[in-house]
Design a protein around this motif. Structure first.
Motif, PDB file in Angstrom:
ATOM      1  N   GLY A  36      33.360  25.302  66.452  1.00 24.78           N
ATOM      2  CA  GLY A  36      32.552  25.484  67.649  1.00 24.78           C
ATOM      3  C   GLY A  36      31.893  26.852  67.694  1.00 24.78           C
ATOM      4  N   GLN A  37      31.750  27.391  68.911  1.00 22.25           N
ATOM      5  CA  GLN A  37      31.083  28.671  69.112  1.00 22.25           C
ATOM      6  C   GLN A  37      32.035  29.681  69.745  1.00 22.25           C
ATOM      7  N   VAL A  38      31.918  30.929  69.294  1.00 21.37           N
ATOM      8  CA  VAL A  38      32.676  32.032  69.883  1.00 21.37           C
ATOM      9  C   VAL A  38      31.693  33.146  70.187  1.00 21.37           C
ATOM     10  N   ARG A  39      31.675  33.574  71.441  1.00 21.13           N
ATOM     11  CA  ARG A  39      30.866  34.718  71.851  1.00 21.13           C
ATOM     12  C   ARG A  39      31.826  35.857  72.147  1.00 21.13           C
ATOM     13  N   GLY A  40      32.193  36.542  71.093  1.00 24.28           N
ATOM     14  CA  GLY A  40      33.170  37.625  71.165  1.00 24.28           C
ATOM     15  C   GLY A  40      33.678  37.905  69.768  1.00 24.28           C
ATOM     16  N   ASP A  41      34.523  38.892  69.628  1.00 24.26           N
ATOM     17  CA  ASP A  41      35.059  39.276  68.321  1.00 24.26           C
ATOM     18  C   ASP A  41      36.164  38.321  67.896  1.00 24.26           C
ATOM     19  N   VAL A  42      36.231  38.053  66.584  1.00 27.60           N
ATOM     20  CA  VAL A  42      37.285  37.225  65.998  1.00 27.60           C
ATOM     21  C   VAL A  42      38.001  38.107  64.986  1.00 27.60           C
ATOM     22  N   ILE A  43      39.227  38.519  65.322  1.00 25.66           N
ATOM     23  CA  ILE A  43      39.932  39.528  64.530  1.00 25.66           C
ATOM     24  C   ILE A  43      41.342  39.051  64.212  1.00 25.66           C
ATOM     25  N   ALA A  44      41.698  39.116  62.932  1.00 26.32           N
ATOM     26  CA  ALA A  44      43.043  38.759  62.494  1.00 26.32           C
ATOM     27  C   ALA A  44      43.966  39.942  62.684  1.00 26.32           C
ATOM     28  N   GLU A  45      45.181  39.670  63.104  1.00 28.02           N
ATOM     29  CA  GLU A  45      46.199  40.707  63.212  1.00 28.02           C
ATOM     30  C   GLU A  45      46.612  41.114  61.804  1.00 28.02           C
TER      31      GLU A  45
END
Length: 104
Positions: A36-45
């Motif tokens: 889908g869509q993400v409006r924001g940061d996608v960060i792995a720990e």
């Protein structure tokens, strides 16, 4: 056979479905697939090896950071892959542009 580096075998533990739109930052552990869509940061720990997979219909507007990033969708923002960045045929990445991000 061809001595190609393969993507890690981390299991995909979470899925963002094709009809889902998320507004906000995501932090994840292990494996994440976005359809889908993400409006924001996608960060792995940082505590475990991570893999992020963006399918052909996926779109991320924000920063992307994981150990291994496999892209077949679109990213509007900076991408940081610590080990592997794989761009598949439909991948589209455009760098950060704060004026453009605010309009969306």
């Amino acid at each position: 056979m061809f001595n190609r580096k393969k993507a890690p075998s981390n299991a995909i533990e979470s899925l963002i479905g094709a009809s889902t739109v998320i507004e906000g930052n995501i932090r994840f552990h292990g494996g994440l697939r976005i359809d889908g869509q993400v409006r924001g940061d996608v960060i792995a720990e940082d505590d475990v090896p991570s893999v992020l997979v963006l399918s052909e219909q996926a779109r991320v507007i924000g920063q992307v950071r994981a150990d291994n990033v496999i892209v077949n969708g679109s990213i509007e923002g900076p991408v940081q892959a610590q080990e592997l960045l794989e761009l598949q045929p439909m991948a589209r990445i455009s760098g950060p542009n704060s004026a453009h991000r605010k309009q969306i």
